[in-house]
Every structure is written in structure tokens, then in C-alpha cells.
Write a protein that holds these residues in place. Structure first.
Motif, PDB file in Angstrom:
ATOM      1  N   VAL A 349       0.869  -1.185   0.000  1.00 55.26           N
ATOM      2  CA  VAL A 349       0.000   0.000   0.000  1.00 55.26           C
ATOM      3  C   VAL A 349       0.901   1.228   0.000  1.00 55.26           C
ATOM      4  N   ILE A 350       0.748   2.083  -0.990  1.00 53.69           N
ATOM      5  CA  ILE A 350       1.532   3.322  -1.040  1.00 53.69           C
ATOM      6  C   ILE A 350       0.684   4.430  -0.421  1.00 53.69           C
ATOM      7  N   GLY A 351       1.211   5.036   0.637  1.00 47.36           N
ATOM      8  CA  GLY A 351       0.502   6.123   1.307  1.00 47.36           C
ATOM      9  C   GLY A 351       0.074   5.731   2.710  1.00 47.36           C
ATOM     10  N   ALA A 352      -0.102   6.747   3.552  1.00 43.44           N
ATOM     11  CA  ALA A 352      -0.485   6.475   4.937  1.00 43.44           C
ATOM     12  C   ALA A 352      -1.479   7.529   5.430  1.00 43.44           C
ATOM     13  N   GLY A 353      -2.264   8.084   4.511  1.00 41.56           N
ATOM     14  CA  GLY A 353      -3.248   9.106   4.873  1.00 41.56           C
ATOM     15  C   GLY A 353      -4.611   8.474   5.113  1.00 41.56           C
ATOM     16  N   GLY A 354      -5.637   9.303   4.988  1.00 37.90           N
ATOM     17  CA  GLY A 354      -7.001   8.859   5.255  1.00 37.90           C
ATOM     18  C   GLY A 354      -7.455   7.727   4.345  1.00 37.90           C
ATOM     19  N   VAL A 355      -7.142   7.842   3.048  1.00 37.54           N
ATOM     20  CA  VAL A 355      -7.577   6.808   2.105  1.00 37.54           C
ATOM     21  C   VAL A 355      -6.858   5.493   2.420  1.00 37.54           C
ATOM     22  N   ALA A 356      -5.564   5.607   2.755  1.00 31.50           N
ATOM     23  CA  ALA A 356      -4.779   4.409   3.069  1.00 31.50           C
ATOM     24  C   ALA A 356      -5.372   3.675   4.277  1.00 31.50           C
ATOM     25  N   ARG A 357      -5.851   4.397   5.260  1.00 32.08           N
ATOM     26  CA  ARG A 357      -6.459   3.763   6.457  1.00 32.08           C
ATOM     27  C   ARG A 357      -7.593   2.831   6.043  1.00 32.08           C
ATOM     28  N   THR A 358      -8.464   3.364   5.153  1.00 30.38           N
ATOM     29  CA  THR A 358      -9.617   2.581   4.704  1.00 30.38           C
ATOM     30  C   THR A 358      -9.155   1.337   3.946  1.00 30.38           C
ATOM     31  N   VAL A 359      -8.161   1.548   3.095  1.00 33.06           N
ATOM     32  CA  VAL A 359      -7.648   0.461   2.258  1.00 33.06           C
ATOM     33  C   VAL A 359      -7.004  -0.625   3.138  1.00 33.06           C
ATOM     34  N   VAL A 360      -6.188  -0.209   4.100  1.00 30.76           N
ATOM     35  CA  VAL A 360      -5.503  -1.171   4.967  1.00 30.76           C
ATOM     36  C   VAL A 360      -6.543  -1.956   5.774  1.00 30.76           C
ATOM     37  N   TYR A 361      -7.534  -1.252   6.277  1.00 31.71           N
ATOM     38  CA  TYR A 361      -8.606  -1.927   7.027  1.00 31.71           C
ATOM     39  C   TYR A 361      -9.259  -3.002   6.164  1.00 31.71           C
ATOM     40  N   GLY A 401       8.087  -8.251  -7.485  1.00 35.21           N
ATOM     41  CA  GLY A 401       7.688  -9.649  -7.518  1.00 35.21           C
ATOM     42  C   GLY A 401       7.236 -10.164  -6.171  1.00 35.21           C
ATOM     43  N   LYS A 402       7.562  -9.416  -5.117  1.00 32.01           N
ATOM     44  CA  LYS A 402       7.119  -9.872  -3.793  1.00 32.01           C
ATOM     45  C   LYS A 402       5.612  -9.634  -3.623  1.00 32.01           C
ATOM     46  N   PHE A 403       5.141  -8.583  -4.282  1.00 34.87           N
ATOM     47  CA  PHE A 403       3.745  -8.192  -4.050  1.00 34.87           C
ATOM     48  C   PHE A 403       2.855  -8.593  -5.227  1.00 34.87           C
ATOM     49  N   GLU A 404       1.778  -9.279  -4.893  1.00 35.56           N
ATOM     50  CA  GLU A 404       0.825  -9.669  -5.947  1.00 35.56           C
ATOM     51  C   GLU A 404      -0.117  -8.505  -6.276  1.00 35.56           C
ATOM     52  N   LEU A 405      -0.222  -7.575  -5.304  1.00 37.54           N
ATOM     53  CA  LEU A 405      -1.118  -6.426  -5.493  1.00 37.54           C
ATOM     54  C   LEU A 405      -0.419  -5.166  -4.976  1.00 37.54           C
ATOM     55  N   ILE A 406      -0.535  -4.070  -5.736  1.00 39.81           N
ATOM     56  CA  ILE A 406      -0.010  -2.776  -5.274  1.00 39.81           C
ATOM     57  C   ILE A 406      -1.170  -1.785  -5.324  1.00 39.81           C
ATOM     58  N   VAL A 407      -1.395  -1.094  -4.207  1.00 38.96           N
ATOM     59  CA  VAL A 407      -2.494  -0.119  -4.173  1.00 38.96           C
ATOM     60  C   VAL A 407      -1.910   1.269  -3.942  1.00 38.96           C
ATOM     61  N   GLN A 408      -2.209   2.189  -4.814  1.00 38.99           N
ATOM     62  CA  GLN A 408      -1.679   3.549  -4.756  1.00 38.99           C
ATOM     63  C   GLN A 408      -2.756   4.450  -4.164  1.00 38.99           C
ATOM     64  N   THR A 409      -2.546   4.914  -2.924  1.00 40.80           N
ATOM     65  CA  THR A 409      -3.593   5.705  -2.246  1.00 40.80           C
ATOM     66  C   THR A 409      -3.234   7.174  -2.100  1.00 40.80           C
ATOM     67  N   THR A 410      -2.048   7.592  -2.507  1.00 43.22           N
ATOM     68  CA  THR A 410      -1.673   8.998  -2.267  1.00 43.22           C
ATOM     69  C   THR A 410      -2.280   9.907  -3.329  1.00 43.22           C
ATOM     70  N   SER A 411      -2.113  11.204  -3.102  1.00 45.76           N
ATOM     71  CA  SER A 411      -2.617  12.164  -4.095  1.00 45.76           C
ATOM     72  C   SER A 411      -1.536  12.495  -5.125  1.00 45.76           C
ATOM     73  N   VAL A 434      -2.142  -3.775 -10.268  1.00 45.81           N
ATOM     74  CA  VAL A 434      -1.863  -2.436  -9.744  1.00 45.81           C
ATOM     75  C   VAL A 434      -3.169  -1.634  -9.739  1.00 45.81           C
ATOM     76  N   TYR A 435      -3.491  -1.149  -8.549  1.00 42.02           N
ATOM     77  CA  TYR A 435      -4.784  -0.493  -8.319  1.00 42.02           C
ATOM     78  C   TYR A 435      -4.488   0.945  -7.908  1.00 42.02           C
ATOM     79  N   GLU A 436      -4.907   1.860  -8.749  1.00 42.40           N
ATOM     80  CA  GLU A 436      -4.682   3.297  -8.510  1.00 42.40           C
ATOM     81  C   GLU A 436      -5.987   3.906  -8.019  1.00 42.40           C
ATOM     82  N   LEU A 437      -5.955   4.672  -6.924  1.00 40.17           N
ATOM     83  CA  LEU A 437      -7.219   5.231  -6.426  1.00 40.17           C
ATOM     84  C   LEU A 437      -7.496   6.651  -6.925  1.00 40.17           C
TER      85      LEU A 437
END
Ligand code: ATR
Length: 484
Positions: A349-361, A401-411, A434-437
Motif C-alpha cells: 500500500v503506497i501512502g499512509a493518509g485517510g484513504v490508506a487507512r480505509t484500504v488497509v482496514y 515480484g514480492k507483491f501480488e497487489l499494489i495499491v496507490q492511495t496517495t494524491s 496495480v490499483y490506482e485510487l
């Protein structure tokens, strides 16, 4: 509810063209003499004839002064009023005269031709305290009050609504708020008890906050709003960039619901709750920066809201206002169409803001192994500790290659700064999802890079759409509580 096009086009030919091209969404035009190059009978007649051919029922003639937001002209005040008088002709239904202006010539000519007088006040500083008295005074002499004010806070909006309620019984009036805080009144004039709303076509806006005739009708269905219309909305600051009205309003229309979804610029969520009560709003979306603060304002929140600390949906129920979070389910929706949501899969998960909280949860709930990376390492560490997941310093080597999924949550990469890449050094392997928000632009630099490397990509619009659809289900139940 009349939809009036203010003729703002630079060239007079374009003014005529704009009437013809927009007539399907209009009932009225306002000819602003300060914006006309030809201030003569021939041109005014051609505008009136064009409006008539387009079956528009109202033609307003005005000559806005510079101090009221008009274009500067070389004419003296006497010349301005003289022209206004001379150019009144059959086919014009209303003439706008500013409050405080003595114009017996214009009034006499209007009377002769059966033209109604709109008495206008433009206040670019705020909401005038004496608006109620002003509206009553003007209406009492048989003229139509027009008050265009400039709310610049939620407090001002409450004041505007108080005045609208106090003058509710005066049906023939125009009350509107300019600017971002006043935008709701342009697309939902019913909320201010206004008989008419102004719009403009092309580049130049007639006044701050005016939108296009097409948007007024195709998105906000202004002509169909009435005293039974149920209002929903979105609160944020800023809010006008939101695409949510373009999603929810067509869904309400498809469902044949007399409901409209309106953007409300809000700087104080507590005051907005008072407004929501007064306007009978049945539900609303919540966007930045209010997703946390709204939690204290509602009567109850669902469990996910408590865990994430973020609420994006509020509806009115028999138990009061209830807050929920459709972001996390909306986020998961596109992933459910893949086989990635298997316990033990690794996700970055890229980012640690509000959107990242929801995604991590959401990802932790689904059993994935989460690693967070963020521009500010301490925030990554803090979020990771809270949810019991991993984090890596931004400068560390992240093995492809370690990550099967990458989520980009930053602005990072959002319009207008589309050149930014939140993880420029990262080499995609090609097998990851790769999932871009970010949804504006539709394809960020980061997502294009992933696509070029052969990754399966998911754009931000998918989550936007999915979370909105989940909200809409809740709004539908709040629209029609008996159906529950
Ligand atoms: P949101 O609610 O949209 O997540 P936020 O809580 O302000 O907004 O978080 C923004 C996120 O985008 C953060 O992770 C932020 O990184 P910092 O914690 O270092 O501030 C990240 N972000 C914003 N601009 C960025 C940029 N130019 N490059 C990398 N990350 C950026």
C-alpha cells in the motif's frame, strides 16, 4: 423553476447562437446590455425574436453597473438608464433595475409595455442582514425582488436559508448565493424559494458560480424540482470538483425518484447538520476534509466507521442520523472480480493518509499480508502499528515480484500535478495487479507505467463508481423509508 441564460458571450453573434443551441434547457434569457457590443434596437429585437422562436417565455433586460458585477462601460449613469429605457420593446417581459436607483423613465416605459420590474441587489461581501425586510418591501410594491449575495461560510449559508424560510410565502422572488458556498442555490433554487436560476454558456460566466444550461437540466433536473423534491448531497471543502452529482442524479432519474443530489461547500459540519435538518435533507456523502469530524455529529455509526475512523455516508433514519463507510466495500468491489483476495497474498500500500487507512482496514479484513510505504516514514510506521501490519522506509529497496497487489492511495499524480510518480524507482514485474485510487486523470503516470510493464491495472473510477452505488442504495432507502 425558470432556467435563465445570461447572455455572456463575447461576440453578439455568439449570443444569438447560444440561445439557439441551449434553448432545449432554457425558459428565459437575460440580455445584459453591459455585455452587448451593439446596444441598439435592431440587435435587441433580434435577441427577442430568437428567444421567441425558441419558445422562451421570459426575456429580462438589464444593464449591470460595474459595482454590481457588470462590465465597465464609458457611459454615464444618465446615459445607462436612458439606453435601458430606449431599448425596452415588446417581447421583453422583465426589466432589472438596481435597488436604490431612481429610474422613472424606465419604470414608465415598462409600465406602458406591461413589462415587470425586477428590483435587484448584488452583494459581493456576504449575506445582507436586512434581506428579509428588503424582499418584503420590494414585493409589497408589486416588484420582483432579486437578491444575489455571496455566502463565504456555512454560517452565511444558514443565514441565507433563514431568510429564504422567512420569505417563503413570497413566491415571485429571485434569491441566490454566488460562489462555491452559494452553488447549491443555483442548482437547487427551490431550497432558497427562488423562482429562477441563472446560468451561462461558453467561457465567460455571468456571475461567480454560474453553471451551464445543460448541466442545470441534465444533471440537476432544475425544471422538475418542486416542493416535493427530496434533497441529498455531498459535503466537502472544496466540493465543486466532485463527480458524485454526475453519478447520483442520473440514478435518481432512472429510479423515477423526485430526488436531487447537490454539492454543499461546508466549513463547519456542526452548522451543516443544522442546515440538513432545516432543509429536510435525507442523506449525504462526505468528502475531504470532513470524513472524521462528521462522526461526532451523527447519532450512530456502523462498526467499520469506528475501526477506520472515517465516515463517507450519512442517512436520516427513524433512529436519527446514521453514518457508514462505503469506501472500503467500494474499494474491494473491483478486487472481488479477480482472485487476489486470497488469504496470505502480499500487498503493497503506497501512502499512509485517510484513504490508506480505509484500504488497509479492508485488506486486513480480507486476510492479505499488508506492507505500507509512504513519503513520510513515521506515518507509515504509525498506520502499520495501528493495524498490526508491516511497513518499509521509502528509501528501502522494494523487491519487485514480492507483491501480488499494489495499491496507490496517495494524491501524488492527481490533476493538476499529473507528472508526479509516487514510487518512481519501482520496477514492476508485470504479473502484479496495480490499483490506482486517483480518478482524475483516469490514467496516472504510475498506472501507465504499470500497464506498460504488463500489469493488470485498475483505475480509480472503478472504486468511485462502486462506493457511490453502495451509497445510492442507502439513499434510495432513505428516500422511501416505508419501502424498508
Ligand atoms: P487522503 O485522505 O486523500 O489520504 P491525506 O490524509 O492528506 O489525504 O494523505 C495524503 C497521502 O498522500 C499521504 O500518504 C501523503 O504522504 P505524507 O504522509 O508524506 O504527507 C501522500 N502524498 C501527498 N503528496 C505526495 C507526493 N507528492 N508524493 C508522495 N506522497 C504524497
Amino acid at each position: 423553476m425558470l432556467r435563465c441564460l445570461t447572455l455572456t458571450a463575447d461576440s453578439d453573434t455568439d449570443k444569438l447562437r447560444n440561445i439557439r443551441n441551449n434553448s432545449q434547457w432554457l425558459d428565459a434569457i437575460e440580455i445584459r446590455l453591459d455585455l452587448c457590443l451593439q446596444r441598439n434596437k435592431g440587435f435587441i429585437t433580434s435577441l427577442v425574436d430568437t428567444a421567441c422562436e425558441a419558445s422562451l417565455s421570459v426575456v429580462i433586460l438589464s444593464f449591470r453597473r460595474e459595482e454590481d458585477g457588470g462590465k465597465k462601460t464609458e457611459l454615464s449613469e444618465a446615459e445607462r438608464l436612458n439606453l435601458l429605457e430606449q431599448l425596452l420593446c415588446p417581447g421583453i417581459t422583465h426589466v432589472d433595475i438596481e435597488r436604490g436607483v431612481t429610474a422613472p423613465g424606465v419604470e414608465a416605459r415598462a409600465d406602458e409595455l406591461g413589462i415587470e420590474v425586477i428590483r435587484s441587489l448584488h452583494d459581493f461581501q456576504g449575506v445582507p442582514a436586512s434581506m428579509t425586510e428588503l424582499i418584503e418591501e420590494i414585493a409589497a410594491v408589486g416588484e420582483i425582488p432579486k437578491i444575489a449575495c455571496y455566502p463565504s461560510s456555512s454560517q452565511d449559508v444558514l443565514e441565507l436559508i433563514r431568510i429564504a424560510r422567512e420569505t417563503f410565502r413570497i413566491k415571485n422572488k429571485i434569491v441566490l448565493g454566488m460562489g462555491a458556498f452559494g452553488f447549491f442555490s443555483r442548482v437547487a433554487p427551490q431550497l432558497c424559494g427562488s423562482m429562477l436560476t441563472f446560468c451561462s454558456a461558453g467561457e465567460r460566466s455571468g456571475a461567480p458560480g454560474q453553471t451551464s444550461p445543460r448541466e442545470l437540466e441534465e444533471v440537476y433536473r432544475v425544471s422538475q424540482q418542486n416542493s416535493h423534491t427530496v434533497y441529498f448531497g455531498i459535503i466537502g471543502n472544496p466540493v465543486l470538483h466532485s463527480k458524485s452529482p454526475q453519478l447520483h442524479n442520473p440514478w435518481f432519474a432512472e429510479g423515477r425518484m423526485n430526488a436531487i443530489y447537490v454539492p454543499f461547500q461546508v466549513d463547519d459540519v456542526g452548522l451543516f447538520m443544522r442546515l440538513a435538518e432545516q432543509l429536510g435533507i435525507r442523506g449525504f456523502s462526505v468528502t475531504v476534509p470532513h470524513k472524521q469530524k462528521i462522526i461526532q455529529q451523527v447519532d450512530r455509526v456502523e462498526e467499520a466507521v469506528q475501526s477506520i475512523g472515517s465516515c463517507n455516508t450519512v442517512i436520516r433514519t427513524s433512529e436519527g442520523w446514521v453514518g457508514s463507510n462505503t469506501d472500503y466495500q467500494g474499494f474491494l468491489a473491483p478486487l472481488k472480480r479477480t482472485d487476489i483476495l486470497s488469504v496470505g497474498n502480499h500487498v503493497l500500500v503506497i501512502g499512509a493518509g485517510g484513504v490508506a487507512r480505509t484500504v488497509v482496514y479492508a485488506l486486513v479484513q480480507a486476510g492479505l499480508v499488508v506492507t505500507i510505504v509512504n513519503r513520510t516514514d513515521e506515518k507509515a510506521a504509525g498506520l502499520a502499528a495501528e493495524f498490526g501490519v508491516n511497513w518499509k522506509p521509502m528509501q528501502s529497496q522494494l523487491s519487485a515480484g514480492k507483491f501480488e497487489l499494489i495499491v496507490q492511495t496517495t494524491s501524488a499524480g492527481m490533476e493538476p500535478n499529473t507528472e508526479i510518480d509516487p514510487l518512481p524507482g519501482y520496477k514492476f514485474k508485470g504479473s502484479e495487479i496495480v490499483y490506482e485510487l486517483i480518478y482524475a486523470p483516469e490514467q496516472t503516470r504510475f498506472l501507465s507505467r504499470a500497464g506498460d510493464a504488463g500489469c493488470r491495472i485498475i483505475g480509480g473510477r472503478e472504486m468511485l463508481h462502486a462506493q457511490a452505488l453502495l451509497q445510492f442504495e442507502q439513499f434510495s432507502s432513505a428516500y422511501n423509508p416505508e419501502a424498508e
